[in-house]
Design an enzyme around this catalytic site. Structure first.
Site, PDB file in Angstrom:
ATOM      1  N   HIS A   1       0.837  -1.215   0.000  1.00 51.00           N
ATOM      2  CA  HIS A   1       0.000   0.000   0.000  1.00 51.00           C
ATOM      3  C   HIS A   1       0.870   1.263   0.000  1.00 51.00           C
ATOM      4  CE1 HIS A   1      -3.555  -2.393   0.873  1.00 51.00           C
ATOM      5  NE2 HIS A   1      -2.847  -3.008   1.801  1.00 51.00           N
TER       6      HIS A   1
ATOM      7  N   ASP B   1       9.096   5.289   7.797  1.00 52.34           N
ATOM      8  CA  ASP B   1       8.547   4.688   8.999  1.00 52.34           C
ATOM      9  C   ASP B   1       7.456   5.620   9.493  1.00 52.34           C
ATOM     10  OD1 ASP B   1       8.888   2.214  10.418  1.00 52.34           O
ATOM     11  OD2 ASP B   1       9.232   3.430  12.196  1.00 52.34           O
TER      12      ASP B   1
ATOM     13  N   PHE C   1      -5.322   1.548   4.201  1.00 52.31           N
ATOM     14  CA  PHE C   1      -4.802   0.381   4.929  1.00 52.31           C
ATOM     15  C   PHE C   1      -4.572   0.773   6.389  1.00 52.31           C
ATOM     16  CE2 PHE C   1      -0.293   1.498   5.495  1.00 52.31           C
ATOM     17  CZ  PHE C   1      -0.167   2.563   4.613  1.00 52.31           C
TER      18      PHE C   1
END
Ligand code: ITT
Length: 192
Positions: free
Chosen positions: A12, A69, A149
């Site tokens: 995603h 991240d 997601f």
């Protein structure tokens, strides 16, 4: 066209960043370079984990590379789950488990303010660079929507009445934490 690896195993994220880059960069995936290892994220900050992923590819495969991240930082939880967002409900848990745990923990809390924060670490010409993107919003009372997601069904960005999962990819990719960080990355990479 400039070629760069995006060190992620999250399809995603890859899809979002390719859409945001809109053909201005050739973004290679880990499978494009035949990297199939699991890169362990042992850091305690988003910056550290993003760098671990980018550095792994640079050191082992030689490519200039960036990694993302991302954490969901909830104000009432002093910024948690943050860097631990992917395993909030335990190792190898599903997004639904993480969302259910968070909704449960916040059940009796009025302060539902939260933000998504993305840190992109880039290794280019042997130098490290960081790009950050933040979007403020709140955690909804229940899950809504099917797009996106992760925590998207319970995150409503400020200024909107629907969750990211209801708003859909085009809206998310124009305002999100990842979009903001990626735009900064693109500006840096395309400046010369
Ligand atoms: P890579 O490390 O391989 O890039 P990952 O899915 O492990 O992929 P992160 O550690 O950055 O990525 O993700 C932390 C968690 O936050 C994980 O549970 C994601 O589902 C969630 N997350 C990340 N970006 C998100 C987004 O844009 N919307 C909703 N949830 C997101």
């Amino acid at each position: 066209m400039k070629e760069i690896v995006f060190a992620t195993n999250n399809k995603h994220k890859l899809e979002e960043v390719r859409k945001i880059a809109d053909g201005r960069l050739q973004i290679l995936s880990l499978s494009d370079i035949n990297c199939h290892e699991d890169i362990e994220e042992t850091g305690t900050t988003l910056e550290a984990n993003a760098l671990i992923k980018a550095k792994y590819v640079k050191d082992n495969y030689g490519y200039d590379c960036f990694a993302d991240d991302t954490g969901l930082e909830v104000e009432a939880l002093a910024g948690l789950p943050g860097v631990y967002s992917s395993r909030y409900a335990g190792e190898a848990c599903r997004p639904a488990d993480n969302m259910n745990k968070l909704l449960n923990v916040l059940k009796h809390t009025d302060n539902r303010k939260a933000r998504f924060r993305t840190v992109i670490a880039l290794i280019s010409n042997s130098k490290e660079h960081y790009f950050e993107g933040i979007i403020n919003g709140e955690i909804t009372l229940d899950q809504k929507g099917n797009a996106g997601f992760g925590y998207d069904p319970i995150f409503k960005p400020d200024g909107y009445n629907q969750t990211f999962a209801e708003l859909g990819d085009d809206v998310k990719n124009s305002i999100s934490h990842r979009a903001l960080a990626t735009q900064k990355l693109m500006k840096f990479l395309l400046k010369d």
